[in-house]
Design an enzyme around this catalytic site. Structure first.
Site, mmCIF file in Angstrom:
data_model
loop_
_atom_site.group_PDB
_atom_site.id
_atom_site.type_symbol
_atom_site.label_atom_id
_atom_site.label_comp_id
_atom_site.label_asym_id
_atom_site.label_seq_id
_atom_site.Cartn_x
_atom_site.Cartn_y
_atom_site.Cartn_z
ATOM 1 C CG ASP A 513 -41.492 35.824 76.642
ATOM 2 O OD1 ASP A 513 -42.466 35.541 75.909
ATOM 3 O OD2 ASP A 513 -41.617 36.266 77.794
ATOM 4 C CG ASP A 600 -47.531 36.383 79.753
ATOM 5 O OD1 ASP A 600 -46.641 35.570 80.051
ATOM 6 O OD2 ASP A 600 -47.321 37.423 79.115
#
Length: 928
Positions: A513, A600
């Site tokens: 990530d 997100d």
């Protein structure tokens, strides 16, 4: 305190306390090269081909191109460039334009291509009247006009499909020496005044030093008679790209954008610069091979927003046409042109260059459960056990950053996770896996082995002054490994070995990530562009020629990160097992190493809806292994939204639930029992189709076609499909229309294929529907519209267990959906699900065929075998009008009479327990 404040602001944004602050990210007018190039007037200078320098050898034409100052009678030559046109296999051409003699080499993107492209032949057919005509071995042509430079690409049907520089917007800004003069007293050297921003520019409090000056490139690309263009992910607007002239261009610059906006052309985590055109006459495409920040303008002349002044730029004034313009901050002009006849041809051409997703381990296609963060080993155990208590299958539990020792990667928090190996073993006993996160930022803490090694050996990215770059991310003060250095990548890869990462095993996989890279206190929440990366040493490499700047490589950084991770995962067991990696940063070629999720998102209906066009766009750009966070990362999904998201996620390639650390817990059993039951049903539907998904991914690995497909890929002549992006196909067999609206009792579904009299069968009822465009379809909270295409055979496994590994030898149900001729076909792939032994012919790739008189199961690759214990439990034949009287199975020389049951209400015939062994070919003969 200032730095701490910046970190706090970033943390607040990540918590979902407020939406994206657009002031943190540049507009085109705030990006120096975008503003400069977008305002470029082509009449000021021209690029011309010097016909005396043309040389054709093998598959390459090379020639000199000059810029000419047309404002003077002398037509002064301003700069010399080198043009290279290559003919490649499969109807692809490559055009490269670089400075003929740059001050130092310009950056060429390194990792996007899977290998050196394969050459075709190129023949010069004519050179007359200021034009060159060339052809490849497949009859496709390139017509080059010398003045002004223009390249027209002609497909095999003799139609001009792509035109380069038709609007005269080709620009390659030459590298220059910074001019200086000595003032009157000859004591001080001062800069000569040049265009503002040439040698540096500011954004908010950040200064970009730009030591090489302006070095941008630009090219306009026209698609005559195209209706739409697609691609250039990652963005949150429609799959079909719209005209940008009244607003911002599309931006390709990998960024960590907190709670990104919907219906936006803003840059987010991915940047894949491939674009496809499609219309009723033809398809075509281009791949802009450049890893720098890139802006893309689109002008579709069918859009009502296109103003007349722009239409006047088009030579000939075609009404059906789409223009694009790519503008990159640095690099060279390097563009691949695809002359495929249909969309599927283009998708294959692109993945032939950048690679396909390799066959993933089978578990990765099942259900994943994640949260930031599962608190400790007891929490992980409880989540794992509750899936069994509530009879919900799951294959993977994930751990976010809190499992580490204070954000130090390749470590464990010894208080919360004191026995990681035992925790993993408890999962693997049920056929489950663990995924742990490893981000690229390295905590700058004395005594942390990774930081100590990187500092001592010079493994970090450097700042503009040549010192280790320091930014802020989750650990606080952080530095970033320079994966462009092969020594650094090797060192990093070795960290994944079991003795370097205790507690891991072959059943622990990795999540990379924050690898855009995300830097909380950096310009636009990323690394400054004047940071320095490794460049292979060459003779005379000094000064600016000794390193690449981050501006050159930015969109590639995450790709180099996941490549090193991939190599590390292979090292663990001498390349025996297939790794699974998830990445957020995405670029061309990402698919060779990792799956991708849409970042997100938030628990809102709009984010559920946009997951479809976002994954369609990524799939068309080679990244088939795509999904969104089920339920939304930020905020809390109420029961209806959560239900609909599970139902949608079950039919997207990557199926993972994930949520923010500050959100209310939302594992499936924490909802009301009725909602838990609906989530259970959606998840079990995924597992019933696990072998169908596995077969699709195997076929993608060999043919390059997307797993998740836009309707127009299969129905390219059907104009209504060109803008549909709320439904899609899985392979060519299943049509999925997720329900992405609250409170509805019906939805509009488009059933394509009327011209071919295609039938579509509801997968729940087997009722057939004739393709006839849109229809209104009833839905309940327990149902989304999913149809099986007439003429297809889909394998299912109805005995759903706690994990996919436990279903490996379970029997198949084969669902045969007949077309109007009473025929169908399909395929099935079987192997061990986790090793590379399938490359050694230890697999089964089989063809299933149904004709009115017989159904056959035969091996496509007769040299490959696998000792599966799976067998056929049922065959469901939908759409049968005249049922047979008898059915006999023939396998290994033995005949067996079979029982059949006819369901007259929906024309379904069930062949009961044929018990055919899937390790050997078989035939069922029918008599009437």
């Amino acid at each position: 305190m200032k730095t701490l404040g910046l970190l706090l602001v970033a943390a607040l944004a990540l918590s979902g306390s407020y939406a994206v602050d657009k002031n943190n990210f540049k507009t085109c007018d705030q990006s120096g090269f975008c503003k400069r190039l977008r305002g470029f007037k082509p009449e000021k200078s021209q690029y011309t081909l010097n016909l005396d320098t043309v040389l054709v050898h093998g598959n390459v034409l090379s020639a000199e191109v000059n810029t000419v100052d047309t404002s003077t009678p002398q037509r002064t030559v301003l700069w010399h460039y080198a043009l290279r046109l290559s003919a490649l296999v499969d109807g692809t051409f490559r055009v490269e334009i670089d400075e003929a003699d740059p001050l130092y080499p310009r950056y060429r993107t390194q990792l996007a291509l899977k290998e050196e492209p394969k050459a075709d032949g190129l023949k010069l057919l004519s050179n007359e009247n200021g034009k060159l005509t060339l052809a490849n071995t497949q009859g496709q042509k390139v017509i080059i006009t010398a003045e002004p430079l223009l390249l027209e690409f002609v497909n095999a049907a003799g139609e001009v499909a792509v035109v380069l520089n038709d609007n005269g917007q080709l620009v390659v800004e030459p590298l220059r020496v910074k001019k200086e003069r000595i003032d009157d007293d000859e004591a001080n050297v001062v800069d000569v005044q040049e265009e503002e921003g040439t040698w540096g520019e500011n954004f908010k409090s950040h200064h970009d030093s730009k030591p090489r000056g302006n070095e941008a490139v630009s090219l306009d690309i026209s698609f005559p008679e195209a209706d739409h263009v697609y691609g250039i992910p990652e963005h949150t607007d429609k799959f079909s790209l719209h005209t940008t002239t009244s607003g911002e261009p599309y931006r390709l610059f990998n960024l960590d954008v907190f709670e990104y906006d919907l219906d936006s052309r803003m840059a987010i985590y991915g940047a894949v610069p491939v674009m496809y055109s499609h219309g009723t006459k033809r398809s075509a495409g281009v791949f802009w091979h450049n890893s720098a920040e890139t802006w893309v303008d689109v002008v579709n002349y069918a859009d009502s927003t296109v103003v007349s002044s722009l239409v006047n730029l088009v030579t000939g004034g075609q009404k059906r046409r789409v223009d694009a313009r790519f503008m990159s901050e640095s690099g060279i002009v390097d563009v691949f042109v695809f002359l495929g006849e249909k969309p599927a041809d283009l998708f294959r051409q692109y993945t032939a260059l950048t690679g396909t997703a390799p066959l993933p381990p089978k578990f990765s296609l099942a259900y994943h459960q994640c949260r930031w963060n599962y608190n400790d080993e007891d929490d992980v155990r409880g989540v794992d056990e509750n899936f069994d208590v509530h009879d919900i299958p799951a294959d993977v539990i994930w751990l976010d950053i809190e499992y580490t020792d204070r954000k130090k990667y390749f470590t464990w928090d010894h208080l919360k996770f004191p026995h990681p190996a035992e925790m993993v073993a408890n999962l693997t006993a049920k056929g489950r896996k663990l995924v742990t996160i490893i981000d690229p930022h390295i905590k700058r803490e004395a005594g942390y082995f990774l930081h100590e090694d990187a500092t001592e050996m010079g493994y970090y990215v450097k700042d503009k002054d040549g010192k280790d770059y320091e930014g802020w991310c989750w650990p606080g003060s952080s530095s970033y490994l320079d994966f462009f250095n092969p020594v650094v990548s090797k060192y990093y890869a070795e960290r994944y070995q079991y003795d370097n990462f205790p507690g891991t095993s072959k059943d622990v996989h990795i999540w990379n990530d924050m690898n855009e890279p995300s830097v909380f206190n950096g310009p636009e929440i990323t690394m400054p562009k004047d940071c320095r990366h490794y460049k292979p040493p060459q003779d005379g490499n000094d000064g600016l020629a000794a390193f690449w700047e981050h501006r050159h490589v930015h969109n590639e950084y995450g790709l180099w990160n996941i490549r090193a991770t991939h190599e590390g995962m292979l090292l663990r067991d001498n390349s025996k097992y297939r790794p699974f990696i998830l990445t957020r940063s995405t670029f061309a070629g990402t698919q060779r190493y990792a799956a991708v999720w849409t970042g997100d998102n938030a628990a809102e209906w709009g984010f559920l809806a946009v997951s479809v066009p976002m994954c369609l766009s990524l799939a068309a750009a080679g990244v088939s292994f795509c999904g969104s966070d089920v339920g939304g990362f930020f905020k809390y999904p109420e029961a209806e939204l959560m239900t609909r998201w599970y139902q949608a996620g079950a039919f997207q390639p990557f199926f993972r639930a994930h949520s923010h650390i500050e959100t209310k817990r939302r594992e499936p059993w924490l909802y009301e029992p009725a909602t838990t039951a609906l989530i259970r049903d959606a998840t079990r539907r995924r597992y019933a189709l696990i072998d169908f998904w596995y077969t699709l991914f195997y076929e993608h690995s060999i043919d390059g076609l997307p797993v998740m497909r836009p309707l127009f890929q299969e129905f390219p002549a059907e104009e209504d499909t060109y803008t549909i992006d709320d439904e899609y196909l899985l392979g060519n067999a299943l049509l999925v229309r997720p329900v992405v609206e609250p409170g509805v009792t019906s939805v509009k579904v488009y059933l394509p294929g009327a011209a071919s009299r295609t039938l579509w069968y509801d997968v729940d009822t087997y009722h057939a529907h004739h393709a006839n465009g849109y229809l209104t379809y009833d839905v309940t909270l327990a149902k989304i519209p999913v149809f099986q295409r007439g003429g297809s055979i889909v394998p299912r496994k109805e005995r759903v267990r706690r994990s996919s590994a436990l279903m490996a030898d379970d029997p198949y149900t084969l669902v045969v959906a007949l077309d109007i001729n009473g025929t169908a076909q399909g395929s099935l792939y079987i192997d061990d699900g986790e090793t590379y032994e399938y490359l050694n012919n230890k697999h089964i790739y089989a063809k299933l065929t149904f004709e009115p008189n017989a159904m056959t199961y035969s091996f496509i690759d007769e040299n490959a075998h696998y000792p599966t214990r799976s067998w056929v439990e049922r065959i469901v034949i939908a759409g049968i009008k005249s049922p047979p009287k008898t059915a006999k199975l023939t396998q290994a020389g033995k005949q067996t009479a079979l029982q059949m049951t006819l369901h007259k209400g929906n024309d379904v015939l069930v062949v009961r327990k044929p018990a055919a062994n899937m390790a050997q070919p078989w035939t069922i003969n029918f008599t009437y």
